[in-house]
Design a protein around this motif. Structure first.
Motif, mmCIF file in Angstrom:
data_model
loop_
_atom_site.group_PDB
_atom_site.id
_atom_site.type_symbol
_atom_site.label_atom_id
_atom_site.label_comp_id
_atom_site.label_asym_id
_atom_site.label_seq_id
_atom_site.Cartn_x
_atom_site.Cartn_y
_atom_site.Cartn_z
ATOM 1 N N GLY A 36 -16.212 4.167 16.367
ATOM 2 C CA GLY A 36 -17.572 3.682 16.158
ATOM 3 C C GLY A 36 -17.771 3.030 14.812
ATOM 4 O O GLY A 36 -18.650 2.164 14.660
ATOM 5 N N ALA A 37 -16.973 3.419 13.815
ATOM 6 C CA ALA A 37 -17.119 2.843 12.478
ATOM 7 C C ALA A 37 -16.866 1.343 12.468
ATOM 8 O O ALA A 37 -17.350 0.630 11.582
ATOM 9 C CB ALA A 37 -16.158 3.544 11.515
ATOM 10 N N PHE A 38 -16.126 0.833 13.449
ATOM 11 C CA PHE A 38 -15.786 -0.589 13.480
ATOM 12 C C PHE A 38 -16.904 -1.447 14.074
ATOM 13 O O PHE A 38 -16.924 -2.660 13.863
ATOM 14 C CB PHE A 38 -14.506 -0.808 14.306
ATOM 15 N N THR A 39 -17.813 -0.837 14.827
ATOM 16 C CA THR A 39 -18.742 -1.626 15.626
ATOM 17 C C THR A 39 -19.873 -2.247 14.826
ATOM 18 O O THR A 39 -20.510 -3.197 15.295
ATOM 19 C CB THR A 39 -19.338 -0.769 16.751
ATOM 20 N N THR A 40 -20.170 -1.745 13.633
ATOM 21 C CA THR A 40 -21.280 -2.286 12.851
ATOM 22 C C THR A 40 -20.809 -2.973 11.572
ATOM 23 O O THR A 40 -21.626 -3.301 10.713
ATOM 24 C CB THR A 40 -22.263 -1.155 12.472
ATOM 25 N N ALA A 97 -5.085 0.025 18.304
ATOM 26 C CA ALA A 97 -5.562 -1.358 18.403
ATOM 27 C C ALA A 97 -6.595 -1.674 17.327
ATOM 28 O O ALA A 97 -6.552 -2.744 16.699
ATOM 29 C CB ALA A 97 -6.149 -1.616 19.791
ATOM 30 N N VAL A 98 -7.546 -0.767 17.088
ATOM 31 C CA VAL A 98 -8.558 -1.047 16.072
ATOM 32 C C VAL A 98 -7.948 -1.044 14.678
ATOM 33 O O VAL A 98 -8.325 -1.853 13.815
ATOM 34 C CB VAL A 98 -9.732 -0.050 16.160
ATOM 35 N N ARG A 178 -11.534 -7.088 2.223
ATOM 36 C CA ARG A 178 -10.193 -6.652 2.652
ATOM 37 C C ARG A 178 -9.991 -5.162 2.397
ATOM 38 O O ARG A 178 -9.387 -4.447 3.218
ATOM 39 C CB ARG A 178 -9.123 -7.469 1.950
ATOM 40 N N THR A 179 -10.468 -4.682 1.257
ATOM 41 C CA THR A 179 -10.357 -3.251 0.961
ATOM 42 C C THR A 179 -11.119 -2.422 1.991
ATOM 43 O O THR A 179 -10.649 -1.371 2.438
ATOM 44 C CB THR A 179 -10.898 -2.957 -0.449
ATOM 45 N N ALA A 180 -12.294 -2.902 2.380
ATOM 46 C CA ALA A 180 -13.070 -2.194 3.394
ATOM 47 C C ALA A 180 -12.341 -2.189 4.730
ATOM 48 O O ALA A 180 -12.346 -1.176 5.452
ATOM 49 C CB ALA A 180 -14.441 -2.847 3.542
ATOM 50 N N ALA A 181 -11.694 -3.302 5.087
ATOM 51 C CA ALA A 181 -10.947 -3.361 6.345
ATOM 52 C C ALA A 181 -9.783 -2.371 6.339
ATOM 53 O O ALA A 181 -9.519 -1.690 7.340
ATOM 54 C CB ALA A 181 -10.441 -4.783 6.583
ATOM 55 N N VAL A 182 -9.087 -2.292 5.212
ATOM 56 C CA VAL A 182 -7.974 -1.345 5.100
ATOM 57 C C VAL A 182 -8.486 0.088 5.192
ATOM 58 O O VAL A 182 -7.870 0.953 5.839
ATOM 59 C CB VAL A 182 -7.207 -1.573 3.788
ATOM 60 N N LEU A 183 -9.631 0.356 4.564
ATOM 61 C CA LEU A 183 -10.203 1.700 4.615
ATOM 62 C C LEU A 183 -10.545 2.092 6.047
ATOM 63 O O LEU A 183 -10.285 3.225 6.478
ATOM 64 C CB LEU A 183 -11.449 1.757 3.730
ATOM 65 N N ALA A 185 -9.071 0.945 8.730
ATOM 66 C CA ALA A 185 -7.798 1.173 9.408
ATOM 67 C C ALA A 185 -7.266 2.573 9.120
ATOM 68 O O ALA A 185 -6.724 3.251 10.002
ATOM 69 C CB ALA A 185 -6.781 0.118 8.993
ATOM 70 N N LEU A 186 -7.433 3.038 7.890
ATOM 71 C CA LEU A 186 -6.984 4.379 7.527
ATOM 72 C C LEU A 186 -7.785 5.455 8.267
ATOM 73 O O LEU A 186 -7.239 6.499 8.640
ATOM 74 C CB LEU A 186 -7.099 4.575 6.009
ATOM 75 N N VAL A 187 -9.083 5.199 8.479
ATOM 76 C CA VAL A 187 -9.901 6.145 9.237
ATOM 77 C C VAL A 187 -9.355 6.288 10.655
ATOM 78 O O VAL A 187 -9.223 7.393 11.188
ATOM 79 C CB VAL A 187 -11.369 5.685 9.249
#
Length: 434
Positions: A36-40, A97-98, A178-183, A185-187
């Motif tokens: 769900g963190a990816f959807t917003t 995938a996410v 980019r840092t937020a995207a990596v974070l 991915a780690l979640v």
């Protein structure tokens, strides 16, 4: 495991022992939060991508649109895939995938790559670990407390959508997108091993009865042809009015939440002089109330006719939206705070009763049917988002939009009351072998 099987297959469980179903629910909730963190997040990336690459807002927004469409389209197929390959395999693949989509996006240089990563990959992954996953967990593992569990798992998705926003907004501002995207991915990577090691596909895998079941049931045979089965289920249920009533009411749900609130509330508030950051904070506060409202709705669904609950939810939501133009101002006043609380409590509260009606009407196929109903939700959301922009261009204000959607919610309340329920003694669930 033999001791666990004895406790939960022969007679009621002894006090002090936690049924394995609750462990499955907890692991499922962690996966739903992560997805769900990816959807917003796409909204936080719009301005940074525009500044860095010079991409138009239209090309950036295309990725969000593709994400919404893919998210809705994959839902019914993911339920069938879970029947074919198991929840563990599907959820593990979805989380991978996410994570892959987020990591690959850090190397993108063209808009089509953003569409591929955030639109397709993340749309597929987050859509697979969404409402149909919650439906599958409650259908397999719970006989009692189904409404409560579906409410909790739905609230987990809402929590994932909004809990990370303040932190990731700060990360984007201070350290880049980019840092937020990596974070993110780690979640997803943190939730992946939990799903692969602790998520059980069926109570029979643990040698136990489903929670609240009176007898032990063996694991059903895996069903081949997931895609064909998904389409076949749609063709079957589409012959009856109940499916179209459920799809219509859930489309109204999507139109009045994702379609108008998440897309047009902030610019509408800005039209009245409110700062965009303040309006976004109000949306985040709605997300907080979502969690309480969804869990409470699940509890109510176990006790009250779901059709009546839906009628009340849609009616109250319609009244709230109809009053919204009067509440808009440059500053946050108590009436707006009251609107945020009421709308937040009602926002996702429709999910548990809608899911309960799907279970009653369609039994073992209910996760797949609910996937198609959820696809209607996304269709309604997309249509309302588009028409909301057209309305703003035509009237120079969002005020007619709120009134129109409020009236549509009134229609949703009436439609909810005419959804039929199975006759007493009707066979709805398909009996499991063993």
């Amino acid at each position: 495991m033999a001791d666990v099987a004895t406790k939960y297959t022969n007679g009621p469980p002894r006090r002090g022992h936690v049924h394995p179903a609750w462990q499955v629910a907890a692991v499922s909730a962690s996966a739903i939060v992560a997805a769900g963190a990816f959807t917003t997040m796409a909204g936080l990336f719009t301005d940074p991508l525009h500044r860095e690459f010079g991409w138009s807002h239209g090309s950036i927004g295309l990725a969000a649109s593709v994400n919404m469409v893919v998210y809705g389209a994959i839902a019914p197929f993911s339920a069938a895939l879970m029947d074919r390959f198991g929840m563990r395999a599907v959820v593990g693949t979805a989380l991978a995938a996410v994570a892959a989509g987020a990591l690959l996006s850090t190397a993108m240089t063209a808009p089509w790559q953003y569409v591929l990563t955030w639109g397709v990959l993340i749309g597929l992954g987050s859509g697979a670990v969404a409402l149909t996953f919650a439906a599958t967990v409650t259908q397999r593992w719970f006989v009692r407390r189904r409404g409560l569990v579906s409410g909790v798992l739905t609230a987990a998705g809402v929590f994932g959508q909004f809990a990370f926003l303040p932190v990731l907004s700060w990360v984007v501002s201070g350290h880049g997108w980019r840092t937020a995207a990596v974070l993110l991915a780690l979640v997803a990577c943190a939730a992946l091993p939990l799903a692969l090691t602790l998520l059980r596909d069926h109570p029979a895998d643990a040698g136990v009865r489903a929670y609240g079941a009176r007898r032990f049931a063996g694991k059903p045979t895996a069903r081949p042809g997931a895609a064909v089965r998904t389409v076949r289920v749609l063709c079957t249920v589409a012959r009856g009015a109940p499916f179209w009533l459920l799809a219509a009411t859930f489309a109204i749900c999507g139109a009045s939440t994702n379609g108008v609130m998440w897309t047009h509330f902030t610019p509408a508030a800005h039209d009245h002089g409110m700062l965009a950051t303040t309006a976004s904070s109000l949306l985040a506060l709605i997300g907080v109330f979502n969690v309480a409202g969804t869990v409470f709705s699940g509890w109510l669904t176990d006790r009250i006719d779901p059709r009546r609950l839906l009628a009340v939810y849609y009616a109250l939501r319609g009244v709230a939206l109809f009053c919204l133009p009067v509440l808009m101002s440059a500053t946050v006043r108590p009436p707006m705070v009251a609107f945020v609380a009421v709308f937040g409590l009602l926002d996702v509260a429709t999910v548990p009763p809608t899911l309960a009606l799907c279970r009653e009407l369609y039994g073992a196929d209910s996760p797949v049917v609910f996937g198609w109903v959820a696809a209607a939700h996304q269709l309604g959301a997309g249509l309302a988002a588009f028409l909301g922009g057209v309305s703003r261009d035509a009237f120079g204000s969002y005020d007619p939009l709120w009134a129109a959607i409020g009236a549509v919610c009134g229609a949703g309340a009436l439609l909810s009351l005419v959804v039929p329920r199975p006759a007493a003694g009707a066979v709805t669930p398909r009996p499991e072998p063993g």
